[in-house]
Design an enzyme around this catalytic site. Sequence first.
Site, PDB file in Angstrom:
ATOM      1  N   SER A  40      -3.573 -72.374  62.804  1.00 33.08           N
ATOM      2  CA  SER A  40      -2.602 -73.337  62.273  1.00 33.08           C
ATOM      3  C   SER A  40      -2.047 -72.771  60.974  1.00 33.08           C
ATOM      4  CB  SER A  40      -3.275 -74.683  62.040  1.00 33.08           C
ATOM      5  OG  SER A  40      -4.319 -74.571  61.098  1.00 33.08           O
ATOM      6  N   HIS A 152      -7.596 -76.412  66.788  1.00 34.82           N
ATOM      7  CA  HIS A 152      -8.840 -75.643  66.851  1.00 34.82           C
ATOM      8  C   HIS A 152      -9.713 -76.062  68.022  1.00 34.82           C
ATOM      9  CE1 HIS A 152      -8.662 -74.579  62.286  1.00 34.82           C
ATOM     10  NE2 HIS A 152      -7.743 -73.965  63.004  1.00 34.82           N
ATOM     11  N   GLN A 160      -7.427 -82.056  62.279  1.00 30.19           N
ATOM     12  CA  GLN A 160      -8.036 -80.768  62.627  1.00 30.19           C
ATOM     13  C   GLN A 160      -9.512 -80.646  62.245  1.00 30.19           C
ATOM     14  OE1 GLN A 160      -5.681 -76.935  62.056  1.00 30.19           O
ATOM     15  NE2 GLN A 160      -7.202 -76.683  60.445  1.00 30.19           N
ATOM     16  N   GLU A 282      -7.235 -82.501  52.883  1.00 32.88           N
ATOM     17  CA  GLU A 282      -6.423 -81.274  52.865  1.00 32.88           C
ATOM     18  C   GLU A 282      -5.191 -81.455  53.749  1.00 32.88           C
ATOM     19  OE1 GLU A 282      -8.819 -77.844  53.783  1.00 32.88           O
ATOM     20  OE2 GLU A 282      -7.114 -76.784  54.646  1.00 32.88           O
ATOM     21  N   ASP A 309      -3.086 -76.474  51.549  1.00 35.22           N
ATOM     22  CA  ASP A 309      -3.382 -75.236  52.297  1.00 35.22           C
ATOM     23  C   ASP A 309      -2.058 -74.645  52.790  1.00 35.22           C
ATOM     24  OD1 ASP A 309      -4.147 -73.286  54.125  1.00 35.22           O
ATOM     25  OD2 ASP A 309      -5.049 -74.672  55.546  1.00 35.22           O
ATOM     26  N   HIS A 362     -12.459 -69.706  54.806  1.00 37.41           N
ATOM     27  CA  HIS A 362     -12.389 -68.837  55.990  1.00 37.41           C
ATOM     28  C   HIS A 362     -11.082 -69.122  56.735  1.00 37.41           C
ATOM     29  CE1 HIS A 362     -14.104 -72.190  58.819  1.00 37.41           C
ATOM     30  NE2 HIS A 362     -13.188 -72.638  58.014  1.00 37.41           N
ATOM     31  N   SER A 364      -9.746 -69.847  61.007  1.00 37.26           N
ATOM     32  CA  SER A 364     -10.370 -70.258  62.276  1.00 37.26           C
ATOM     33  C   SER A 364     -10.764 -69.038  63.114  1.00 37.26           C
ATOM     34  CB  SER A 364      -9.450 -71.191  63.044  1.00 37.26           C
ATOM     35  OG  SER A 364      -8.152 -70.657  63.146  1.00 37.26           O
ATOM     36  N   LYS A 385     -15.107 -73.618  52.115  1.00 38.39           N
ATOM     37  CA  LYS A 385     -15.227 -74.177  53.469  1.00 38.39           C
ATOM     38  C   LYS A 385     -15.263 -73.016  54.437  1.00 38.39           C
ATOM     39  CE  LYS A 385     -10.665 -75.243  55.289  1.00 38.39           C
ATOM     40  NZ  LYS A 385      -9.908 -76.194  56.101  1.00 38.39           N
TER      41      LYS A 385
END
Length: 419
Positions: A40, A152, A160, A282, A309, A362, A364, A385
């Site tokens: 994403s 995801h 998500q 987020e 993000d 990180h 996905s 995260k």
Amino acid sequence: FIDEVRADEVLDSRGNPTVRATVVLSDGTVANAIVPSGASTGKREALELRDQDERYMGKGVRKAVENVNVQIADEITGMSPFNQAEIDSTMKALDGTENYSNLGANAVLGVSMAVARAAASSLGMPLYRYLGGSNARVVPTPMFNIINGGSHADNSVDFQEYMIMPLGFACFEEALRAAAEVYQHLKKALHGKGHSTALGDEGGFAPNLANNEEPIGVILEAIKAAGYTPGVEIAIALDVASSELVCEGGYRLASENRTLSSKELVEYYASMCEKYPIVSIEDGLSEDDWEGWQYLTQRLGEKVQLVGDDLFVTNATILREGIEKKIANSILIKPNQIGSVSETMETVRLAQRNNYTCVMSHRSGESEDAFIADFAVALNTGQIKTGATARGERNAKYNRLLEIDKELGGGEYLGGELF
Ligand code: PGA
Ligand code: ZN
């Protein structure tokens, strides 16, 4: 000095190709780094170069590998590995674009990380100490993504990520243990209700639940079953990744069969925050909805961490605009969104100077590379995260943090002091 730079095409946790860069120093030190990949992705992220040919359904990275082996190697071989800023600016100049659309951010970041690792290793220092100096002492409080939805997973859930944050613990080790226990109790609870316990990309479960609140209910149940108090010891954090929900007329919540305007979605969050111990949201609104973000920040910014993000894509220029417009109060930090170690550090410093919190993250699509664990400690981000307490590529980071925590003789753990 840097004696050799090369790269290989390897696989990430989703089974797609990615770049592994290797740097060899004149003293014989060898270090490598593997680049992660998002699903994403934000529109303004640095470019991830893919071959778009018949191999790997277009996702091959042979061009990026070639760019490391030829252009980047030619340019930085012979340079000192101890001047990270110079290495990174040399690669930026060689690329010549704002978003690495020539060399590929996957080529550049791989080399940037491998150089940092080689330099640290050559000095006999852990990576977090090399990048962070004597100030590096905070072991980050994790956000564990234990229910996966959106892009995801193949389930019905629109949001998500449903994450737990262990806040009421004195150290990282106890926090990790609590999260792992809640994860197992969640599996049991989902199983008991007849739901699938198959995993999504980030190691969380991906059940088909009826709406976007039900995951929170099951998680709270699991927290209690594990013997912890929701809101006191363990809080909830969400990543809505709402840029993925944008449709004509607003935001589409398919599982609830309704479309909300930006303002209605904010009110939905406000009502959820009244009902549940949610400490962080987020990408509550999309990367293009800056007006909505202003409202969201006014409405909830005092009480809730609002993380950008897709909104900021780890980009200092965009973050600066956000700070001026009073948008969000926190930024997600993903090195591959911006393309180099130095630029990532610049963005973190800008955020910290302006009292925006930082969450190291990180992607996905990940690998066994745990660079971000060290990076989070180096930069004292205080939060990270990196998925659920399952899947090797996620636990690689948690296991590295355990190691760092031990090396630090019990690092500082902020937990509830964060909020
Ligand atoms: P991505 O998701 O790596 O697929 O972009 C992570 C996130 O949105 O935080
Ligand atoms: Zn996100």
